[in-house]
Motif scaffolding. Structure first.
Motif, mmCIF file in Angstrom:
data_model
loop_
_atom_site.group_PDB
_atom_site.id
_atom_site.type_symbol
_atom_site.label_atom_id
_atom_site.label_comp_id
_atom_site.label_asym_id
_atom_site.label_seq_id
_atom_site.Cartn_x
_atom_site.Cartn_y
_atom_site.Cartn_z
ATOM 1 N N ASP A 1 -25.302 -13.713 -15.626
ATOM 2 C CA ASP A 1 -25.179 -14.980 -14.919
ATOM 3 C C ASP A 1 -24.014 -14.865 -13.937
ATOM 4 O OD1 ASP A 1 -24.592 -17.601 -14.101
ATOM 5 O OD2 ASP A 1 -25.132 -18.438 -16.049
ATOM 6 N N ARG B 1 -16.845 -13.313 -10.423
ATOM 7 C CA ARG B 1 -15.853 -13.266 -11.502
ATOM 8 C C ARG B 1 -15.902 -11.952 -12.278
ATOM 9 N NH1 ARG B 1 -15.824 -18.340 -15.012
ATOM 10 N NH2 ARG B 1 -13.641 -17.773 -15.272
ATOM 11 N N ASP C 1 -22.178 -16.976 -12.721
ATOM 12 C CA ASP C 1 -21.080 -17.888 -13.033
ATOM 13 C C ASP C 1 -20.191 -17.388 -14.172
ATOM 14 O OD1 ASP C 1 -21.867 -19.713 -11.065
ATOM 15 O OD2 ASP C 1 -23.233 -20.731 -12.451
ATOM 16 N N PRO D 1 -19.877 -21.441 -18.063
ATOM 17 C CA PRO D 1 -19.585 -20.009 -17.941
ATOM 18 C C PRO D 1 -19.039 -19.443 -19.250
ATOM 19 C CG PRO D 1 -18.699 -21.210 -16.073
ATOM 20 C CD PRO D 1 -19.159 -22.228 -17.066
#
Length: 91
Positions: free
Chosen positions: A40, A69, A42, A2
């Motif tokens: 992404d 996130r 992640d 990440p």
């Protein structure tokens, strides 16, 4: 692995006026059509706009889409230029 992504969701003229280095420019209206291709889930995504309202809306939408996130930069680029980098133009 990440990574940290600074996602700038302002309009083109705003981005041209002032932006953070290495930020990904994706106007708010383009996010629904581009997010799943260019982001992404992640990654740690910090969304920013001028004062923080648009970025909060985009961060909430991203979270609903599985980008767990994603978060908004409180106060936006305006607060960043006032408190962190006074050389960044304000508008």
């Amino acid at each position: 692995m990440p990574r940290l992504v600074l996602l700038d969701v302002r309009e083109p003229w705003e981005y041209q006026t002032a932006h953070l280095p290495d930020s990904l420019f994706m106007p708010m209206g383009d996010v629904p059509s581009r997010a799943h291709q260019e982001l992404d889930p992640d990654d740690h995504i910090v969304v920013l706009c001028h004062h923080g309202l648009r970025s909060l809306n985009v961060a909430m939408w991203l979270r609903a889409q599985g980008f767990e996130r994603a978060q908004s930069l409180a106060g936006g680029i305006d607060a960043f230029s006032r408190t962190i980098d006074p050389n960044l133009p304000r508008y």
